[in-house]
Design an enzyme around this catalytic site. Structure first.
Site, PDB file in Angstrom:
ATOM      1  N   HIS A 166      18.256 -15.888 -56.384  1.00 21.50           N
ATOM      2  CA  HIS A 166      17.475 -16.870 -55.618  1.00 21.50           C
ATOM      3  C   HIS A 166      16.554 -17.713 -56.487  1.00 21.50           C
ATOM      4  O   HIS A 166      15.973 -18.684 -56.019  1.00 21.50           O
ATOM      5  CB  HIS A 166      16.666 -16.158 -54.530  1.00 21.50           C
ATOM      6  CG  HIS A 166      17.532 -15.621 -53.440  1.00 21.50           C
ATOM      7  ND1 HIS A 166      17.757 -16.289 -52.272  1.00 21.50           N
ATOM      8  CD2 HIS A 166      18.292 -14.494 -53.367  1.00 21.50           C
ATOM      9  CE1 HIS A 166      18.588 -15.591 -51.512  1.00 21.50           C
ATOM     10  NE2 HIS A 166      18.922 -14.500 -52.166  1.00 21.50           N
ATOM     11  N   ASP A 373      11.459 -24.207 -59.301  1.00 24.05           N
ATOM     12  CA  ASP A 373      11.700 -23.481 -58.055  1.00 24.05           C
ATOM     13  C   ASP A 373      13.203 -23.357 -57.851  1.00 24.05           C
ATOM     14  O   ASP A 373      13.918 -24.359 -57.931  1.00 24.05           O
ATOM     15  CB  ASP A 373      11.086 -24.276 -56.882  1.00 24.05           C
ATOM     16  CG  ASP A 373      10.659 -23.381 -55.733  1.00 24.05           C
ATOM     17  OD1 ASP A 373      11.153 -22.241 -55.653  1.00 24.05           O
ATOM     18  OD2 ASP A 373       9.825 -23.827 -54.917  1.00 24.05           O
TER      19      ASP A 373
HETATM   20  C1  GDG Z   1      12.650 -17.567 -53.449  1.00 16.59           C
HETATM   21  C2  GDG Z   1      12.727 -18.665 -54.503  1.00 16.59           C
HETATM   22  C3  GDG Z   1      14.173 -19.982 -52.948  1.00 16.59           C
HETATM   23  C4  GDG Z   1       5.773 -19.031 -46.551  1.00 16.59           C
HETATM   24  N1  GDG Z   1       4.474 -18.917 -46.229  1.00 16.59           N
HETATM   25  C5  GDG Z   1       4.404 -18.722 -44.909  1.00 16.59           C
HETATM   26  C6  GDG Z   1       5.693 -18.711 -44.406  1.00 16.59           C
HETATM   27  N2  GDG Z   1       6.520 -18.893 -45.454  1.00 16.59           N
HETATM   28  C7  GDG Z   1       7.983 -18.969 -45.389  1.00 16.59           C
HETATM   29  C8  GDG Z   1       8.498 -20.390 -45.449  1.00 16.59           C
HETATM   30  C9  GDG Z   1       9.839 -20.232 -46.122  1.00 16.59           C
HETATM   31  C10 GDG Z   1       9.608 -19.056 -47.049  1.00 16.59           C
HETATM   32  O1  GDG Z   1       8.498 -18.345 -46.555  1.00 16.59           O
HETATM   33  C11 GDG Z   1       9.320 -19.488 -48.479  1.00 16.59           C
HETATM   34  O2  GDG Z   1      10.505 -19.883 -49.077  1.00 16.59           O
HETATM   35  P1  GDG Z   1      10.620 -20.639 -50.489  1.00 16.59           P
HETATM   36  O3  GDG Z   1      12.003 -21.074 -50.641  1.00 16.59           O
HETATM   37  O4  GDG Z   1       9.653 -21.716 -50.530  1.00 16.59           O
HETATM   38  O5  GDG Z   1      10.156 -19.635 -51.625  1.00 16.59           O
HETATM   39  P2  GDG Z   1      10.134 -18.126 -52.220  1.00 16.59           P
HETATM   40  O6  GDG Z   1       9.573 -17.165 -51.259  1.00 16.59           O
HETATM   41  O7  GDG Z   1       9.449 -18.236 -53.521  1.00 16.59           O
HETATM   42  O8  GDG Z   1      11.640 -17.689 -52.454  1.00 16.59           O
HETATM   43  C12 GDG Z   1      12.942 -20.010 -53.846  1.00 16.59           C
HETATM   44  C13 GDG Z   1      14.110 -18.801 -51.992  1.00 16.59           C
HETATM   45  O9  GDG Z   1      13.903 -17.591 -52.700  1.00 16.59           O
HETATM   46  C14 GDG Z   1      15.408 -18.667 -51.201  1.00 16.59           C
HETATM   47  O10 GDG Z   1      16.486 -18.454 -52.032  1.00 16.59           O
HETATM   48  O11 GDG Z   1      14.223 -21.155 -52.188  1.00 16.59           O
HETATM   49  O12 GDG Z   1      13.113 -21.002 -54.823  1.00 16.59           O
HETATM   50  O13 GDG Z   1      11.559 -18.676 -55.299  1.00 16.59           O
HETATM   51  O14 GDG Z   1      10.811 -19.887 -45.191  1.00 16.59           O
HETATM   52  O15 GDG Z   1       8.570 -20.908 -44.176  1.00 16.59           O
HETATM   53  N3  GDG Z   1       5.947 -18.553 -43.096  1.00 16.59           N
HETATM   54  C15 GDG Z   1       4.883 -18.396 -42.270  1.00 16.59           C
HETATM   55  N4  GDG Z   1       3.621 -18.394 -42.713  1.00 16.59           N
HETATM   56  C16 GDG Z   1       3.329 -18.562 -44.007  1.00 16.59           C
HETATM   57  O16 GDG Z   1       2.150 -18.546 -44.372  1.00 16.59           O
HETATM   58  N5  GDG Z   1       5.102 -18.252 -40.974  1.00 16.59           N
END
Ligand code: GDG
Length: 740
Positions: A166, A373
């Protein structure tokens, strides 16, 4: 169909202790969010992972937690405090995370962390073995478990294993720093399919595999000694319909109403990230500062809602980074703020889902500017929530998502000027342009959602299994070995063609080092001393070397891929009159390529020149091969020469000289009751081609071939030859005894 077993560091449900009570709640983060959406749709999903609480905090309640989670199809792996520190905070988040995100200055290399990583990966293996049944598909996720595919492969050789990373896979120049780089690559190669978010990451991985392990690849298939593994890009999608319809949810509607009142008609710029130095929050704040400085007309009219979600609070850098963010927020609010306007609304906490969706919906601009990212799902969720098409996405080119969301305003987050300008452009963009851009992105996200992503990955995994099966049916089986032995035993006139390098001995970086060992010489002598046998060593080596190594064994020799033959007890002779005066013209060209391509050298034979690149970087050498072939093509045509690719080499030799032609010298004598030919590279294909249908042709290694069968390595060839020798010996012994 069997079960789909998802294995990831965290389960989608976390257990937390609140006032002495254990509470179960949804986990945060991209992997959990994305895969959980999949779990809601697909039956037969088992999920193995850590519920986020250390063993010590649930003493005496382990079976209660296990039972509760199992009732949800979740199979917990319990980490101790020590594991959490050395494995999770240690190797995962102080070694791999910074390294794979190009923050080499934060990388900590610690042997204890590495040992913990190995230990915890083995704990996950135990958990897999407990639930696995034949027919299940195992899908391992992310950088915490990169050793697991190999561990599973060793325990369950036939299992179907997928792996998805990821986060980014860094370029070779960064990855090579890791002391355990080979172990990580080998660990991953235990899978049948390895998926990445983008093509770039897949290329970086292939590059490291080729440079560090020397495996060749073609069209994303890596040819290991005994298996093929596919590598491909699968950009992860989101649960589009969920976000698209979420704004209709009464709770979300109420939240939108509440927030709207607070915003009081101001323009809203929104960002949400886990607290992480990769997310570019500091640079983002600097760009916002520049924007307010250069565009005073926007003061009092815009608010940046900066949500930072607590994460990895046990790591020093993260806490330092938090301080830096908070200092900057304070400075900007102090510099521009008024009694009626706060330029940044800063929240350091997890926000409820309905608030998140309301903010996505209300935000005029989403400012998503990570410096690195893997994908970034927030960018996609923002677009999916924009049901009326209003809103502008500013997205960093360093997020994997930027490869798909090309209609966004793509920025370089290190260039704060550019980000400040993009902010202005976004805040003044005409509505019809916003709608137009978002429509294209929304259509793509709707089509390629998280379900399509998972299906594409799993379908490809099945496809790889089929490709493997096709290859494996040709793998020499025990029954076929028995058949070969039986035919050999019954025949009184046998012909055996044996290539040398890679077939009877392993490859050496310097060809002169591949000297036959006493065991091999004894084996060849035993084979050749059987009066029913005609053994031919058919090699690309020169006459002198073959004489030095094999004279006196009673074998026939073919040198320089068929330029010379030497029948048992006779002298060397050329197969047809050949020229070598062309070498003068060709050698300087090859020398130029040796100078330009480190690790390559020229092997000179009487009637051929070989450019050998065994020690060079494969990718670089292959590029040069294409170039060199182009340069040589016009020259060689006039001189009656041909260019032939061998194993990590390019050979220039007289037209029509090949192993097949040389083999015909023996084949044409006829009357053979048993013919065997074994070889490992492209030059042996000429030999396989001229054999009669009932001959046994065996290719060493899994690369495409005309041979009827495959074996994995020279070891199996020697085993087969030993069996032939001992069978004949035993048979003769029994016959003589019976005659007595
Ligand atoms: C890894 C990789 C890749 C976040 N804060 C809150 C919240 N979230 C949810 C978001 C989104 C998810 O969490 C975050 O996803 P990301 O893709 O931005 O990032 P990572 O957690 O670092 O994940 C990344 C991912 O894996 C998938 O392969 O995209 O690059 O680093 O869904 O909505 N949701 C709520 N409150 C929050 O405060 N409800």
């Amino acid at each position: 169909m069997g079960n789909l077993i998802i294995v990831s560091n965290r389960l989608p449900v976390s257990v937390v202790k609140k006032g002495g009570e254990l509470v179960f709640r949804e986990s945060v983060g991209g992997v959990a969010t994305g895969l959980n959406a999949l779990r809601r749709r697909v039956k037969n999903v088992l999920w193995i992972g850590w519920p986020g609480i250390v063993k010590e905090n649930i003493r005496g309640k382990e079976s209660y937690v296990t039972e509760k989670l199992r009732s949800l199809g979740l199979y917990p792996v319990f980490l101790s405090k020590k594991d959490k520190n050395a494995f999770y905070y240690g190797f995962c988040n102080k070694t791999i995370w910074p390294l794979f995100h190009y923050f080499t200055q934060y990388v900590i290399l610690n042997k204890n962390y590495w040992r913990a990583y190995e230990r915890v990966n083995k704990m996950y293996l135990e958990a897999v073995l407990e639930v696995y049944s034949p027919g299940d598909i195992i899908w391992v996720h992310d950088y915490h478990l990169m050793l697991l595919p190999k561990l599973i492969r060793e325990a369950l050789p036939e299992a179907t294993i997928g792996f998805f990373l990821h986060i980014p896979f860094p370029s070779f120049e960064v990855f090579r720093m890791l002391p355990w780089r080979k172990e990580i690559l080998e660990g991953l190669l235990g899978a049948d399919l390895i998926g990445f978010h983008t093509y770039d990451y897949a290329c970086h991985f292939l590059d490291s595999v080729s440079k560090l392990l020397g495996y060749e690849h073609s069209l994303g298939y890596i040819y290991l000694k005994d298996r093929v593994v596919k590598v491909d890009a699968f950009p992860m999608g989101i649960d589009f319909e969920y976000f698209n319809s979420a704004v209709k949810n009464p709770k979300v509607k109420a939240e939108i109403k509440r927030l709207k009142k607070r915003v009081k008609g101001k323009k809203l710029v929104f960002s949400i990230d886990r607290l992480d130095y990769t997310k570019g929050v500091v640079l983002r704040l600097k760009a916002y500062d520049e924007f307010l400085n250069e565009n005073p007309e926007f003061r009092e009219k815009v608010i940046l809602v900066l949500v930072v979600v607590p994460s990895r609070t046990g790591i020093k850098q993260y806490m330092e980074f938090k301080k830096e963010v908070e200092k900057l927020v304070g400075e900007i609010n102090g510099k521009y703020g008024t009694f009626s306007w706060t330029p940044i609304w800063y929240l350091y906490r997890y926000i409820p889902q309905e608030t998140l969706i309301a903010l996505y919906y209300l935000a005029d601009v989403a400012l998503i500017t990570p410096v690195r990212d893997g994908m970034n799902l927030v960018a996609k969720e923002y677009i999916a929530t924009k049901v009326d098409g209003r809103g502008v996405l500013i997205l960093s080119e360093f997020a994997g998502a930027s490869r798909e969301l090309v209609e966004a305003l793509i920025v370089n987050p290190f260039n704060t000027d550019e980000v400040a300008k993009a902010l202005k452009e976004a805040l003044t963009m005409p509505l019809d342009e916003q709608v137009l851009r978002n429509k294209v992105m929304r259509d793509r996200l709707r089509r390629y959602d998280v379900h399509r992503w998972a299906n594409a990955f799993l379908n490809m995994l099945m496809e790889v299994k089929k490709v493997q099966e096709k290859l494996y049916v040709r793998r020499l089986s025990k029954e076929q070995v028995r058949e070969i032995i039986e035919k050999y035993r019954r025949s009184s006139k046998r012909l055996l063609f044996l290539d040398y390098d890679g077939t009877l001995v392993p490859f050496h970086e310097r060809p002169e080092k591949a000297v036959p060992d006493p065991g091999l010489l004894k084996l060849l002598k035993q084979l050749a001393s059987d009066p029913k046998n005609e053994v031919v060593i058919i090699s690309g080596r020169d006459r002198e070397t073959l004489d030095r190594w094999f004279s006196g064994l009673g074998v026939n020799l073919v040198a320089e891929h068929g330029a010379f033959i030497k029948e048992r007890g006779k002298e060397w002779r050329v197969i047809e009159p050949l020229r070598s005066d062309w070498k003068k013209a060709i050698r300087p060209i090859l020398e130029l390529y040796v100078d330009r391509t480190p690790g390559t050298f020229i092997e000179e034979k009487e009637f051929s020149l070989v450019w050998n690149y065994r020690k060079a970087y494969l990718e670089e050498a292959l590029m040069r091969v294409r170039e060199l072939k182009d340069v040589l093509r016009s020259l060689t045509a006039n001189l009656g020469l041909e260019i032939k690719e061998g194993s990590r080499s390019l050979e220039i030799k007289n037209v029509g000289v090949n192993k097949g032609k040389a083999a015909l010298h023996w084949l044409s004598k006829g009357g053979w009751g048993f013919i065997l030919a074994v070889g490992d590279d492209w030059t042996d294909e000429d030999l396989f081609e001229v054999l009669p249908k009932d001959a046994y042709s065996i290719k060493v290694g899994l690369t495409p071939s005309k041979a009827r069968f495959y074996v994995n390595s020279y070891v199996e060839v020697r085993e087969l030859l030993s069996k032939l020798v001992s069978t004949a010996y035993l048979y003769n012994f029994i016959r003589i005894e019976t005659l007595k």
